[in-house]
Design a protein around this motif. Structure first.
Motif, PDB file in Angstrom:
ATOM      1  N   GLU A 227     122.272  26.266  19.514  1.00  0.00           N
ATOM      2  CA  GLU A 227     122.380  25.460  20.733  1.00  0.00           C
ATOM      3  C   GLU A 227     121.588  26.069  21.888  1.00  0.00           C
ATOM      4  N   SER A 228     121.551  27.379  21.963  1.00  0.00           N
ATOM      5  CA  SER A 228     120.860  28.053  23.066  1.00  0.00           C
ATOM      6  C   SER A 228     119.350  27.812  23.063  1.00  0.00           C
ATOM      7  N   ALA A 229     118.785  27.381  21.945  1.00  0.00           N
ATOM      8  CA  ALA A 229     117.338  27.155  21.858  1.00  0.00           C
ATOM      9  C   ALA A 229     116.961  25.673  21.839  1.00  0.00           C
ATOM     10  N   LEU A 230     117.937  24.778  21.976  1.00  0.00           N
ATOM     11  CA  LEU A 230     117.640  23.344  21.914  1.00  0.00           C
ATOM     12  C   LEU A 230     116.631  22.909  22.973  1.00  0.00           C
ATOM     13  N   GLU A 231     116.817  23.348  24.204  1.00  0.00           N
ATOM     14  CA  GLU A 231     115.902  22.943  25.270  1.00  0.00           C
ATOM     15  C   GLU A 231     114.485  23.421  24.991  1.00  0.00           C
ATOM     16  N   GLN A 232     114.365  24.626  24.483  1.00  0.00           N
ATOM     17  CA  GLN A 232     113.045  25.168  24.164  1.00  0.00           C
ATOM     18  C   GLN A 232     112.349  24.293  23.120  1.00  0.00           C
ATOM     19  N   VAL A 233     113.080  23.875  22.104  1.00  0.00           N
ATOM     20  CA  VAL A 233     112.510  23.022  21.062  1.00  0.00           C
ATOM     21  C   VAL A 233     112.168  21.644  21.621  1.00  0.00           C
ATOM     22  N   LEU A 234     113.028  21.112  22.473  1.00  0.00           N
ATOM     23  CA  LEU A 234     112.802  19.772  23.015  1.00  0.00           C
ATOM     24  C   LEU A 234     111.618  19.698  23.977  1.00  0.00           C
ATOM     25  N   GLU A 235     111.086  20.827  24.369  1.00  0.00           N
ATOM     26  CA  GLU A 235     109.861  20.818  25.176  1.00  0.00           C
ATOM     27  C   GLU A 235     108.683  20.277  24.370  1.00  0.00           C
ATOM     28  N   THR A 236     108.733  20.432  23.042  1.00  0.00           N
ATOM     29  CA  THR A 236     107.618  19.982  22.202  1.00  0.00           C
ATOM     30  C   THR A 236     108.034  19.017  21.096  1.00  0.00           C
ATOM     31  N   ALA A 237     109.319  18.875  20.831  1.00  0.00           N
ATOM     32  CA  ALA A 237     109.787  18.041  19.719  1.00  0.00           C
ATOM     33  C   ALA A 237     110.629  16.880  20.237  1.00  0.00           C
ATOM     34  N   ARG A 238     110.677  15.808  19.465  1.00  0.00           N
ATOM     35  CA  ARG A 238     111.490  14.645  19.831  1.00  0.00           C
ATOM     36  C   ARG A 238     112.636  14.414  18.856  1.00  0.00           C
ATOM     37  N   ASP A 239     112.628  15.138  17.752  1.00  0.00           N
ATOM     38  CA  ASP A 239     113.702  15.063  16.763  1.00  0.00           C
ATOM     39  C   ASP A 239     114.440  16.393  16.791  1.00  0.00           C
ATOM     40  N   ILE A 240     115.785  16.335  16.790  1.00  0.00           N
ATOM     41  CA  ILE A 240     116.544  17.582  16.852  1.00  0.00           C
ATOM     42  C   ILE A 240     117.654  17.606  15.808  1.00  0.00           C
ATOM     43  N   VAL A 241     118.003  18.814  15.426  1.00  0.00           N
ATOM     44  CA  VAL A 241     119.194  19.073  14.626  1.00  0.00           C
ATOM     45  C   VAL A 241     120.209  19.647  15.602  1.00  0.00           C
TER      46      VAL A 241
END
Length: 133
Positions: free
Chosen positions: A52-66
Motif C-alpha cells: 500500500e505504501s508504494a501505490l501512489e508511486q506506481v500510479l504516477e506511471t500506471a493506470r492498472d493497480i493491484v
C-alpha cells in the motif's frame, strides 16, 4: 543505474516471451519499485503488485493497480488524485468487491490472489458472481 536498466530490460524480454506464449500481462512484485523500473516497465503489459505504501508511486506511471482487500477503502482517495483504469483486488472478499463496485464498473474490476488449493481459486473466481446477487 546501468545495472538497474539491464535488469529492467531483462524483465521486458521475459515479458515479451510470456506474451508470445499467451500471457496477457506480466505481474511485477516488489516492495519498493525504483523510478527507473517504473519508467522502463510501464504500460498495459505490466501490472505492479506493491505494498500500500508504494501505490501512489506506481500510479504516477500506471493506470492498472493491484490493491489488497484491506486497502480498498483507499480507492476513493486514490481516484481523487490518479486516473485508474483497472483494479485487481488481491485476496478479495465480498465486502471489498462490493465497496470497489461503488467506484468501478464490473468490467474494470478483477479478483486476484496468492493462495494454495483448488478451493481458494474457485472461491476467488466465483466471488464477483456471488456478489451480484
Amino acid at each position: 543505474e546501468e545495472f538497474e536498466a539491464a535488469g529492467a530490460e531483462s524483465y521486458k524480454i521475459l515479458s515479451r516471451e510470456l506474451r508470445d506464449a499467451g500471457a496477457l500481462k506480466t505481474i511485477l512484485h516488489t516492495e519498493s519499485p525504483n523510478d527507473l523500473e517504473l519508467e522502463l516497465l510501464r504500460g498495459k503489459k505490466y501490472l505492479w503488485a506493491v505494498p500500500e505504501s508504494a501505490l501512489e508511486q506506481v500510479l504516477e506511471t500506471a493506470r492498472d493497480i493491484v490493491i489488497s482487500a484491506e486497502s480498498v477503502p483507499r480507492l476513493e482517495e486514490l481516484l481523487d488524485c490518479y486516473q485508474i483504469r483497472n483494479v485487481y483486488l488481491r485476496d478479495a472478499d465480498a465486502e471489498s468487491v462490493n465497496f470497489a463496485l461503488k467506484y468501478f464498473d464490473r468490467e474494470y474490476l478483477f479478483t486476484a490472489g496468492y493462495g494454495d488449493g483448488e478451493e481458494y481459486w474457485k472461491n476467488l473466481a466465483e466471488l464477483k458472481i456471488r456478489t451480484e446477487e
